[in-house]
Motif scaffolding. Structure first.
Motif, short mmCIF file in Angstrom:
data_model
loop_
_atom_site.label_atom_id
_atom_site.label_comp_id
_atom_site.label_asym_id
_atom_site.label_seq_id
_atom_site.Cartn_x
_atom_site.Cartn_y
_atom_site.Cartn_z
N LEU A 247 0.82 -1.21 0.00
CA LEU A 247 0.00 0.00 0.00
C LEU A 247 0.85 1.25 0.00
O LEU A 247 0.67 2.16 -0.83
CB LEU A 247 -0.93 -0.02 1.22
CG LEU A 247 -1.70 1.26 1.52
CD1 LEU A 247 -2.67 1.60 0.39
CD2 LEU A 247 -2.44 1.15 2.85
N SER A 248 1.81 1.34 0.92
CA SER A 248 2.64 2.54 1.03
C SER A 248 3.56 2.70 -0.18
O SER A 248 3.82 3.82 -0.62
CB SER A 248 3.46 2.49 2.32
OG SER A 248 4.24 1.31 2.38
N THR A 249 4.05 1.60 -0.74
CA THR A 249 4.93 1.70 -1.91
C THR A 249 4.17 2.13 -3.15
O THR A 249 4.70 2.89 -3.97
CB THR A 249 5.63 0.35 -2.15
OG1 THR A 249 6.28 -0.09 -0.97
CG2 THR A 249 6.66 0.48 -3.26
N THR A 250 2.94 1.66 -3.31
CA THR A 250 2.11 2.13 -4.42
C THR A 250 1.84 3.62 -4.29
O THR A 250 1.86 4.36 -5.29
CB THR A 250 0.78 1.37 -4.46
OG1 THR A 250 1.04 -0.04 -4.51
CG2 THR A 250 -0.04 1.75 -5.68
N CYS A 251 1.62 4.08 -3.07
CA CYS A 251 1.43 5.51 -2.82
C CYS A 251 2.71 6.28 -3.15
O CYS A 251 2.66 7.35 -3.74
CB CYS A 251 1.02 5.73 -1.37
SG CYS A 251 0.73 7.45 -0.92
N LEU A 252 3.87 5.72 -2.76
CA LEU A 252 5.15 6.36 -3.06
C LEU A 252 5.41 6.42 -4.56
O LEU A 252 5.91 7.43 -5.07
CB LEU A 252 6.27 5.59 -2.36
CG LEU A 252 7.70 6.08 -2.60
CD1 LEU A 252 7.88 7.50 -2.08
CD2 LEU A 252 8.71 5.14 -1.93
N LEU A 253 5.07 5.36 -5.26
CA LEU A 253 5.25 5.33 -6.72
C LEU A 253 4.40 6.39 -7.39
O LEU A 253 4.86 7.09 -8.30
CB LEU A 253 4.90 3.94 -7.25
CG LEU A 253 5.00 3.73 -8.76
CD1 LEU A 253 6.42 3.91 -9.24
CD2 LEU A 253 4.49 2.34 -9.13
N SER A 254 3.16 6.53 -6.96
CA SER A 254 2.28 7.54 -7.52
C SER A 254 2.80 8.95 -7.22
O SER A 254 2.78 9.83 -8.08
CB SER A 254 0.86 7.36 -6.95
OG SER A 254 -0.01 8.37 -7.44
N GLY A 255 3.28 9.16 -6.00
CA GLY A 255 3.83 10.47 -5.65
C GLY A 255 5.09 10.80 -6.41
O GLY A 255 5.31 11.95 -6.82
#
Length: 317
Positions: free
Chosen positions: A99-107
């Motif tokens: 979850l957090s890595t997908t958020c980081l990738l999007s950011g």
């Protein structure tokens, strides 16, 4: 009895195919993204994020898909008390990292694409230097927040009161007290909602910027600008697909989980469908990367060229 055995066998084959395809896809991507380290090439900042994402997705499939597949084939007591704690803890941690890595990738992609988010060129150049630290934080918080899983999950043979415990086919988890459950629910709901909100915000910003660039290209005919934007647009579209896929699977999985917890005796198809949905993003995201990454097509083209040229070389000898 024969129908039940046949249904369990069919469900086991579905889980095996589903999980096996996801593990194979994520493992191939992990090797691809870390190939630059083995060949001493320059590692792109985004490759570190992608490597962590496919690793987390693989851990989700290993900790959730494989035990569920073994349980579907009729194996029940294949994990001891320590094994149950480890598998459930690993699954919760891997889910949080995904979850957090997908958020980081999007950011990360939003900062590259959107000047309003990057606030000038300085943040755009400085942010890649902190990607390693951000990836480290993606592991720290899930590791700390899910420690209570180790204390709650237990093996069926160590279970004392089945009526106050939640079964997961091969392990059991005591139903927590209302205050403790509410505290954990608030913490996880807040962190999940924050990550999902950031994904929606960065995705909306990228869609707006892409639409703005498309309108600008209609008036400015520049091959250099068009080539640069088309490359960023492909990468952005891939990330938008991943974010949309993650949010969709997450919402459906949350609804099914709430439905199961509120049902006294949930049906078998509801449990099976919930398992497939919870493993949907780790499985299908790998194929999105495989079909969208240009390095995969180059590698396949190189292998095909070498294969077609081999007979000619041998005949020439």
């Amino acid at each position: 009895m024969d129908e039940l055995i046949s249904a369990n066998l069919n469900w086991g084959l579905i889980c095996l195919t589903y999980t096996g395809a996801g593990i194979l896809g994520n493992s191939s991507l992990f090797c691809l993204y870390n190939f630059s380290l083995l060949t001493m090439q320059v590692l792109r900042p985004i490759d570190l994020i992608l490597s962590q994402l496919v690793l987390a997705n693989n851990l989700v499939l290993f900790s959730k898909g494989i035990p569920q597949t073994m349980a579907a084939f009729g194996l029940k007591s294949f994990l001891d008390n320590i094994g149950c704690k480890f598998v459930f803890y690993l699954h919760r941690v891997a889910r949080g990292v995904s979850l957090s890595t997908t958020c980081l990738l999007s950011g990360f992609q939003a900062i590259k694409l959107c000047p309003s988010i990057s606030q000038g060129m300085e943040l755009r150049f400085r942010f890649p230097k902190y990607i390693g630290f951000c990836c480290f934080l993606c592991w720290i918080f899930p590791l700390l927040l899910n420690i209570f899983i180790v204390m709650n999950v237990t093996h069926p043979r160590n279970s004392k009161n089945m009526s106050t415990e939640k079964t997961y086919r091969y392990c059991y988890s005591p139903i927590p007290e209302t205050l403790l459950f509410s505290l954990h629910a608030v913490i996880f709901s807040f962190t999940d909602a924050m990550c999902l909100g950031l994904m929606v915000w960065t995705s909306g910003s990228m869609v707006f910027v892409l639409h703005k660039h498309k309108r600008r290209l209609q008036h400015i005919h520049s091959r250099r600008l068009s080539s640069k934007l088309s490359h960023e647009a492909r990468a952005t579209c891939t990330i938008l697909i991943l974010v949309s896929m993650f949010i969709s699977f997450y919402c459906i999985s949350s609804v099914l989980s709430f439905w199961i917890t509120q049902t006294v005796n949930p049906s078998q198809w509801l449990l099976n469908f919930s398992i497939l949905v919870s493993s949907g993003f780790p499985t299908f995201s790998s194929f999105v990367f495989l079909f969208s990454d240009i390095r995969v097509s180059r590698f396949c083209f190189a292998c095909w060229t070498r294969k077609t040229n081999a007979p000619a070389t041998v005949s020439g000898l």
